[in-house]
Design an enzyme around this catalytic site. Structure first.
Site, PDB file in Angstrom:
ATOM      1  N   LYS A  98      33.568  24.412  47.328  1.00  0.00           N
ATOM      2  CA  LYS A  98      33.748  25.841  47.561  1.00  0.00           C
ATOM      3  C   LYS A  98      33.960  26.595  46.259  1.00  0.00           C
ATOM      4  O   LYS A  98      33.326  27.626  46.005  1.00  0.00           O
ATOM      5  CB  LYS A  98      34.959  26.081  48.468  1.00  0.00           C
ATOM      6  CG  LYS A  98      35.311  27.564  48.653  1.00  0.00           C
ATOM      7  CD  LYS A  98      36.616  27.758  49.379  1.00  0.00           C
ATOM      8  CE  LYS A  98      37.814  27.702  48.471  1.00  0.00           C
ATOM      9  NZ  LYS A  98      38.061  28.970  47.753  1.00  0.00           N
ATOM     10  N   ASN A  99      34.859  26.086  45.408  1.00  0.00           N
ATOM     11  CA  ASN A  99      35.213  26.812  44.192  1.00  0.00           C
ATOM     12  C   ASN A  99      34.060  26.912  43.209  1.00  0.00           C
ATOM     13  O   ASN A  99      34.061  27.774  42.332  1.00  0.00           O
ATOM     14  CB  ASN A  99      36.416  26.147  43.513  1.00  0.00           C
ATOM     15  CG  ASN A  99      37.709  26.382  44.270  1.00  0.00           C
ATOM     16  OD1 ASN A  99      37.789  27.264  45.126  1.00  0.00           O
ATOM     17  ND2 ASN A  99      38.721  25.580  43.989  1.00  0.00           N
ATOM     18  N   ARG A 142      39.394  36.990  46.645  1.00  0.00           N
ATOM     19  CA  ARG A 142      39.559  37.544  45.316  1.00  0.00           C
ATOM     20  C   ARG A 142      38.500  37.061  44.329  1.00  0.00           C
ATOM     21  O   ARG A 142      38.184  37.740  43.348  1.00  0.00           O
ATOM     22  CB  ARG A 142      40.962  37.276  44.773  1.00  0.00           C
ATOM     23  CG  ARG A 142      41.343  35.828  44.584  1.00  0.00           C
ATOM     24  CD  ARG A 142      42.751  35.709  44.009  1.00  0.00           C
ATOM     25  NE  ARG A 142      42.838  36.255  42.652  1.00  0.00           N
ATOM     26  CZ  ARG A 142      43.458  37.371  42.334  1.00  0.00           C
ATOM     27  NH1 ARG A 142      44.073  38.094  43.241  1.00  0.00           N
ATOM     28  NH2 ARG A 142      43.482  37.792  41.088  1.00  0.00           N
ATOM     29  N   CYS A 155      47.979  38.260  46.196  1.00  0.00           N
ATOM     30  CA  CYS A 155      47.668  36.904  46.630  1.00  0.00           C
ATOM     31  C   CYS A 155      48.959  36.252  47.077  1.00  0.00           C
ATOM     32  O   CYS A 155      50.000  36.412  46.418  1.00  0.00           O
ATOM     33  CB  CYS A 155      47.034  36.112  45.488  1.00  0.00           C
ATOM     34  SG  CYS A 155      46.733  34.387  45.887  1.00  0.00           S
ATOM     35  N   ARG A 175      48.306  36.143  40.021  1.00  0.00           N
ATOM     36  CA  ARG A 175      46.917  35.923  39.628  1.00  0.00           C
ATOM     37  C   ARG A 175      46.233  37.224  39.191  1.00  0.00           C
ATOM     38  O   ARG A 175      45.230  37.657  39.764  1.00  0.00           O
ATOM     39  CB  ARG A 175      46.131  35.262  40.769  1.00  0.00           C
ATOM     40  CG  ARG A 175      46.665  33.912  41.155  1.00  0.00           C
ATOM     41  CD  ARG A 175      45.604  32.998  41.699  1.00  0.00           C
ATOM     42  NE  ARG A 175      45.255  33.283  43.063  1.00  0.00           N
ATOM     43  CZ  ARG A 175      44.379  32.571  43.772  1.00  0.00           C
ATOM     44  NH1 ARG A 175      43.775  31.554  43.226  1.00  0.00           N
ATOM     45  NH2 ARG A 175      44.114  32.878  45.012  1.00  0.00           N
ATOM     46  N   PRO A 176      46.734  37.890  38.149  1.00  0.00           N
ATOM     47  CA  PRO A 176      46.143  39.153  37.711  1.00  0.00           C
ATOM     48  C   PRO A 176      44.746  38.949  37.131  1.00  0.00           C
ATOM     49  O   PRO A 176      44.358  37.841  36.752  1.00  0.00           O
ATOM     50  CB  PRO A 176      47.114  39.627  36.630  1.00  0.00           C
ATOM     51  CG  PRO A 176      47.731  38.373  36.097  1.00  0.00           C
ATOM     52  CD  PRO A 176      47.843  37.460  37.280  1.00  0.00           C
ATOM     53  N   VAL A 177      43.980  40.036  37.074  1.00  0.00           N
ATOM     54  CA  VAL A 177      42.618  39.969  36.540  1.00  0.00           C
ATOM     55  C   VAL A 177      42.552  40.512  35.117  1.00  0.00           C
ATOM     56  O   VAL A 177      41.464  40.773  34.604  1.00  0.00           O
ATOM     57  CB  VAL A 177      41.631  40.743  37.448  1.00  0.00           C
ATOM     58  CG1 VAL A 177      41.542  40.085  38.815  1.00  0.00           C
ATOM     59  CG2 VAL A 177      42.037  42.205  37.570  1.00  0.00           C
ATOM     60  N   ASP A 178      43.693  40.639  34.464  1.00  0.00           N
ATOM     61  CA  ASP A 178      43.726  41.166  33.101  1.00  0.00           C
ATOM     62  C   ASP A 178      42.789  40.399  32.169  1.00  0.00           C
ATOM     63  O   ASP A 178      42.062  40.999  31.361  1.00  0.00           O
ATOM     64  CB  ASP A 178      45.147  41.102  32.529  1.00  0.00           C
ATOM     65  CG  ASP A 178      46.166  41.833  33.374  1.00  0.00           C
ATOM     66  OD1 ASP A 178      46.043  41.776  34.605  1.00  0.00           O
ATOM     67  OD2 ASP A 178      47.085  42.442  32.809  1.00  0.00           O
ATOM     68  N   LEU A 179      42.825  39.058  32.244  1.00  0.00           N
ATOM     69  CA  LEU A 179      42.003  38.259  31.347  1.00  0.00           C
ATOM     70  C   LEU A 179      40.520  38.472  31.627  1.00  0.00           C
ATOM     71  O   LEU A 179      39.698  38.462  30.702  1.00  0.00           O
ATOM     72  CB  LEU A 179      42.349  36.776  31.478  1.00  0.00           C
ATOM     73  CG  LEU A 179      43.777  36.357  31.119  1.00  0.00           C
ATOM     74  CD1 LEU A 179      43.896  34.836  31.114  1.00  0.00           C
ATOM     75  CD2 LEU A 179      44.189  36.913  29.763  1.00  0.00           C
ATOM     76  N   ASP A 227      45.761  22.500  43.801  1.00  0.00           N
ATOM     77  CA  ASP A 227      45.185  22.637  45.135  1.00  0.00           C
ATOM     78  C   ASP A 227      45.376  21.384  45.992  1.00  0.00           C
ATOM     79  O   ASP A 227      44.994  21.373  47.166  1.00  0.00           O
ATOM     80  CB  ASP A 227      43.695  22.967  45.041  1.00  0.00           C
ATOM     81  CG  ASP A 227      43.443  24.442  44.762  1.00  0.00           C
ATOM     82  OD1 ASP A 227      44.416  25.219  44.722  1.00  0.00           O
ATOM     83  OD2 ASP A 227      42.265  24.811  44.574  1.00  0.00           O
ATOM     84  N   ILE A 237      51.489  25.641  38.017  1.00  0.00           N
ATOM     85  CA  ILE A 237      50.342  26.551  37.942  1.00  0.00           C
ATOM     86  C   ILE A 237      50.633  27.890  38.613  1.00  0.00           C
ATOM     87  O   ILE A 237      50.469  28.956  38.019  1.00  0.00           O
ATOM     88  CB  ILE A 237      49.097  25.910  38.579  1.00  0.00           C
ATOM     89  CG1 ILE A 237      48.833  24.522  37.980  1.00  0.00           C
ATOM     90  CG2 ILE A 237      47.892  26.817  38.395  1.00  0.00           C
ATOM     91  CD1 ILE A 237      48.566  24.502  36.502  1.00  0.00           C
ATOM     92  N   ARG A 282      38.512  29.002  55.402  1.00  0.00           N
ATOM     93  CA  ARG A 282      37.978  29.484  54.130  1.00  0.00           C
ATOM     94  C   ARG A 282      37.486  28.343  53.248  1.00  0.00           C
ATOM     95  O   ARG A 282      36.604  28.544  52.417  1.00  0.00           O
ATOM     96  CB  ARG A 282      39.050  30.272  53.365  1.00  0.00           C
ATOM     97  CG  ARG A 282      39.404  31.616  53.956  1.00  0.00           C
ATOM     98  CD  ARG A 282      40.408  32.317  53.058  1.00  0.00           C
ATOM     99  NE  ARG A 282      39.988  32.258  51.675  1.00  0.00           N
ATOM    100  CZ  ARG A 282      40.802  32.011  50.643  1.00  0.00           C
ATOM    101  NH1 ARG A 282      42.080  31.791  50.843  1.00  0.00           N
ATOM    102  NH2 ARG A 282      40.330  31.983  49.415  1.00  0.00           N
TER     103      ARG A 282
END
Length: 429
Positions: A22-23, A96, A120, A125-129, A310, A332, A402
């Site tokens: 999936k990932n 996301r 989340c 889990r920010p999207v800054d990067l 996971d 993590i 999912r």
């Protein structure tokens, strides 16, 4: 809303085929935005997440066709032109990872408007990067009313990108954007997960020039355009690890096929340490337990090749009936022990303090009604239900749908007493 019911006590014996990852699949699907030629992905899982992304890609101009071919399930994605650069909140919020359409859209068409993904349950889990990487490649980024507006009318430019900490999603996103940038891009402190290698192989099959995936430094030499390709999705190491844990939990002997055991060495080593039998085969591995109670062992999550976060919830379920006390450290995500209270409803003895959980093994779990809190937590409850006395019912299993394809069918084929209860109360065997 559907539920899953498990009657515990049955051993597992048989073969479970591992689906495509999936990932990996969802990032490979996003790569279809980078070319006007068809991209054919084989070994494709059929999951809620791939359906969510397919719906979003269709809105952006991608023709998405699912079929069963001679080499299994496949998805054909074709974007002859980008008909829209707008990814709305009502679609992005469902998964996301769909935020990763931003880079390919900007790389190919020079602009995009993509919703921020929102919160989340297992951490910030920010999207800054992600945004820093796209900005480093020359895009102008503006944030307004929950949306990212990105523009690069003259195209992206090669750049040095250094991440302050390892991020799988940001590394993948930077790779997806940089393949069409003018010049050379170098990603430092890149994630090393196998899914990055899979993405590199797919992009290179499309005509990209990517080197170093799977190491901390990835180098991308931009090309003017990409072409179509056929690529087989890597087997899902998390699904493989999940069924390995399930087999060790329930006892019996399960052969995992279409699998790559080298991708979960950290888990398999811990299963051996706990007392389970592990045997590698030509196309996967065999997990067996002869009825002897397992021994408690400690784990600490870490980026690949360490113990995958996971698989932490699944391993915690395994330790609930092991002899002795195990310590589980989560490094993590900061909020990934939400499954612990639900396992305790089944009779588990667990105490959580910060990023560490202590699990004291009990002789017997008892079936109960429990609730899934996230994707991996949901399957940990199913695993615990395999040995709990009586019936365990897991609700909110849309989380499970999912990431796990035909879970009831795969476990049921090995002897598990598991069924889906439809939202109207009707059981589906």
């Amino acid at each position: 809303m559907d539920r899953i019911a498990i009657i515990g006590g049955a051993q597992l014996n048989g073969t479970i085929p591992v689906s495509g990852a999936k990932n990996s699949a969802i990032k490979l699907m996003a790569a279809s935005l980078l070319t006007d030629e068809p991209l054919r992905l084989t070994n494709m899982p059929r999951l809620a997440d791939t359906r969510f992304l397919g719906k979003l890609l269709t809105r952006l101009g991608v023709e998405v066709t699912e079929s069963d071919g001679s080499d299994g399930q496949q998805t054909l994605l074709h974007a002859p032109e980008i008909t829209s650069g707008f990814a709305p909140y009502d679609l992005v919020r469902q998964m996301r990872a769909s935020f990763n359409v931003l880079g390919p859209l900007v790389a190919r068409s020079g602009q995009a408007k993509v919703s921020l993904p929102g919160g989340c349950t297992i951490g910030a889990r920010p999207v800054d990067l992600h945004l820093q990487a796209i900005e480093a490649l020359g895009a102008k980024i503006d944030l307004h009313e929950g949306y990212v507006y990105a523009q690069a009318p003259r195209g992206l430019k090669g750049a040095e990108i250094t991440f302050p900490f390892v991020s799988v999603g940001a590394t993948e996103h930077a790779m997806l954007a940089a393949v069409l940038a003018d010049g050379v891009s170098v990603i430092h402190n890149a994630a090393c997960e196998p899914e990055l290698v899979d993405l590199q192989e797919c992009l290179n099959a499309m005509g990209a020039k990517v080197e170093g995936a799977g190491t901390p430094t990835v180098t991308i030499t931009g090309v003017p355009r990409l072409h179509g390709a056929t690529h087989a999705v890597i087997p899902d190491r998390i699904e493989m690890g999940t069924y390995a844990v399930a087999a060790a939990m329930a006892g019996g002997e399960v052969r995992l096929s279409n699998a790559r055991p080298g991708l979960i060495d950290a888990l398999l080593d811990k299963l051996k340490e706990a007392g389970a039998g592990v045997e590698e085969t030509a196309d996967g591995c065999i997990i067996r337990r002869d009825g002897q109670r397992l021994t408690a062992v400690d784990i600490e999550t870490a980026p690949f090749p360490g113990f995958a976060t996971d698989l932490q919830a699944q391993f915690m379920a395994l330790m609930t009936t092991a002899r002795g006390e195990s310590r589980i450290r989560e490094t993590i995500f900061e909020n990934r022990f939400m499954h612990a209270p639900e396992l305790m409803r089944l009779g588990a003895d667990i105490s959580v303090s910060g990023g560490e959980a202590r699990v004291r093994g009990v002789e017997q779990l008892e079936g109960a009604e429990v609730m899934a809190t996230d994707l991996r937590a949901s399957v940990s409850l199913v695993i615990a239900g395999l040995v709990a006395r009586g019936e365990t019912t897991v609700s909110r299993i849309y989380h499970l749908d999912r990431g796990f394809e035909r879970l009831e069918e795969k476990l049921g084929a090995c002897g598990a007493q598991v069924r889906r209860i439809k939202g109207d109360g009707e059981a589906e065997l």
